[in-house]
Design an enzyme around this catalytic site. Structure first.
Site, PDB file in Angstrom:
ATOM      1  N   VAL A 244       0.888  -1.161   0.000  1.00  0.00           N
ATOM      2  CA  VAL A 244       0.000   0.000   0.000  1.00  0.00           C
ATOM      3  C   VAL A 244       0.927   1.212   0.000  1.00  0.00           C
ATOM      4  O   VAL A 244       1.610   1.479   0.997  1.00  0.00           O
ATOM      5  CB  VAL A 244      -0.923   0.012   1.234  1.00  0.00           C
ATOM      6  CG1 VAL A 244      -1.691   1.316   1.305  1.00  0.00           C
ATOM      7  CG2 VAL A 244      -1.888  -1.157   1.169  1.00  0.00           C
ATOM      8  N   PRO A 245       0.990   1.922  -1.110  1.00  0.00           N
ATOM      9  CA  PRO A 245       2.088   2.886  -1.315  1.00  0.00           C
ATOM     10  C   PRO A 245       1.899   4.197  -0.571  1.00  0.00           C
ATOM     11  O   PRO A 245       1.714   5.255  -1.183  1.00  0.00           O
ATOM     12  CB  PRO A 245       2.078   3.089  -2.829  1.00  0.00           C
ATOM     13  CG  PRO A 245       0.664   2.875  -3.223  1.00  0.00           C
ATOM     14  CD  PRO A 245       0.105   1.842  -2.287  1.00  0.00           C
ATOM     15  N   CYS A 246       1.995   4.141   0.750  1.00  0.00           N
ATOM     16  CA  CYS A 246       1.857   5.372   1.523  1.00  0.00           C
ATOM     17  C   CYS A 246       3.049   6.304   1.276  1.00  0.00           C
ATOM     18  O   CYS A 246       2.987   7.480   1.596  1.00  0.00           O
ATOM     19  CB  CYS A 246       1.706   5.065   3.007  1.00  0.00           C
ATOM     20  SG  CYS A 246       3.063   4.107   3.683  1.00  0.00           S
ATOM     21  N   HIS A 247       4.125   5.764   0.688  1.00  0.00           N
ATOM     22  CA  HIS A 247       5.281   6.610   0.396  1.00  0.00           C
ATOM     23  C   HIS A 247       4.999   7.563  -0.758  1.00  0.00           C
ATOM     24  O   HIS A 247       5.781   8.475  -1.016  1.00  0.00           O
ATOM     25  CB  HIS A 247       6.494   5.729   0.072  1.00  0.00           C
ATOM     26  CG  HIS A 247       6.267   4.795  -1.075  1.00  0.00           C
ATOM     27  ND1 HIS A 247       5.629   3.581  -0.928  1.00  0.00           N
ATOM     28  CD2 HIS A 247       6.569   4.909  -2.397  1.00  0.00           C
ATOM     29  CE1 HIS A 247       5.572   2.974  -2.122  1.00  0.00           C
ATOM     30  NE2 HIS A 247       6.126   3.765  -3.024  1.00  0.00           N
ATOM     31  N   ARG A 248       3.894   7.364  -1.468  1.00  0.00           N
ATOM     32  CA  ARG A 248       3.578   8.254  -2.595  1.00  0.00           C
ATOM     33  C   ARG A 248       2.746   9.453  -2.167  1.00  0.00           C
ATOM     34  O   ARG A 248       2.209  10.159  -3.029  1.00  0.00           O
ATOM     35  CB  ARG A 248       2.838   7.464  -3.689  1.00  0.00           C
ATOM     36  CG  ARG A 248       3.713   6.404  -4.342  1.00  0.00           C
ATOM     37  CD  ARG A 248       2.986   5.630  -5.415  1.00  0.00           C
ATOM     38  NE  ARG A 248       3.734   4.421  -5.749  1.00  0.00           N
ATOM     39  CZ  ARG A 248       3.185   3.285  -6.181  1.00  0.00           C
ATOM     40  NH1 ARG A 248       1.868   3.203  -6.345  1.00  0.00           N
ATOM     41  NH2 ARG A 248       3.934   2.240  -6.451  1.00  0.00           N
TER      42      ARG A 248
END
Length: 276
Positions: A244-248
């Site tokens: 889940v790309p919370c880094h984006r």
DNA sequence: ACTGTCTGTGCTT
DNA sequence: AAGCACAGACAGT
């Protein structure tokens, strides 16, 4: 992918539990032993030793737990009952009704610990550890192996954690791809969160690789325009980093904002995704 | 020490 | 009433 017949008690129990989770309920012992490669007597003993319960009790617990979760979101109770695998409403009330409102002691007896599989691998952004239930990925982490292990034990204190690199080959190779900034097939997730967190996490999965959104934009996309701060908190609580790309998600002023696993890793990931 | 077979008992349906 | 899960006893490796 599918491993050879399990040889240790914990592995046999894990295999049997996995089957029952897939079946969403109890299975005949004779069915279970086909997957474990041992006798029914041995499997009974393994369950007693490892989980302090029996195969049948464990299977019932799987079914009642499913029913509990489905009831929470069901519009019609009878649908939930049939979905959970009960043959009739009467069977549900006879078997499960008491269990849904059971005493703490009964709960302890009827709801044994979960068996979770884990694996660990090196990636471009550091060592990544992943924990999975039969239903899907529960948790990922980035950092020092010893710290990751401690963290997982704290996160799942009641679970039986079983390292199984073989069973998680696909998951780990997907994580290696993602950590390199490349795409990977969707992994089934098994995460728990509030309704709001679930909305945020599913919105994050819509952000294309190589792209970013601001916290405010994510808030708008889930129809909660004033909740940018809450979105940031939900990102921080994301149990499945990278997947889940919370880094984006970044700040409106262009700065990176925070990252649970360290801002350097966030920067690294975004750079790798931006330059394929 | 670990495992399988046999068996009596008691649940579950 | 029939079938199955469970666990004790015992024996084989």
């Amino acid at each position: 992918m599918t491993s050879v017949p399990p040889t240790t008690p914990v592995q046999r129990v894990a295999a049997a539990c996995r089957l029952m989770h897939e079946a969403q309920g109890p299975l005949p012992v004779n069915t279970l032993i086909a997957a474990t490669g041992c006798s029914s007597r041995q499997l009974q003993r393994d369950f007693a030793d490892v989980l302090d319960t029996t195969p049948r009790t464990y299977g019932r617990s799987v079914r009642t737990t499913l029913a509990r979760h489905r009831l929470a979101g069901a519009t019609r109770v009878t649908d939930a009952i049939y979905d959970a695998g009960y043959g009739s409403v009467r069977a549900f009330y006879e078997e499960a009704a008491q269990r849904l409102g059971m005493s703490p002691r009964d709960y302890a007896n009827g709801a044994p610990h979960h068996v979770l599989l884990w694996s660990i691998t090196d990636t471009d952004i550091g060592t990544v550890m992943a924990v999975a239930a039969p239903q899907g990925l529960c948790s990922t982490g980035i950092g020092e192996p010893a710290e990751l292990m401690e963290r997982v034990k704290r996160e799942f204190p009641a679970a039986i954690l079983l390292r199984d690199d073989g069973a998680m080959t696909d998951v780990m190779s997907a994580l290696v791809h993602l950590a390199a900034g490349r795409s990977a097939p969707d992994l089934p997730l098994h995460v728990q969160g509030t309704a709001f967190q679930a909305r945020v996490w599913s919105a994050l999965k819509e952000i294309p690789e190589g792209d970013t959104r601001t916290y405010a934009e994510v808030a708008q996309s889930i129809n909660a325009p004033s909740s940018a701060r809450a979105v940031a908190n939900a990102c921080g609580a994301n149990p499945t980093a990278i997947v889940v790309p919370c880094h984006r998600v970044v700040r409106t002023d262009g700065s990176l904002g925070g990252y649970y696993w360290g801002i350097e890793i966030k920067r690294d990931l975004l750079q790798r995704e931006a330059t394929p």
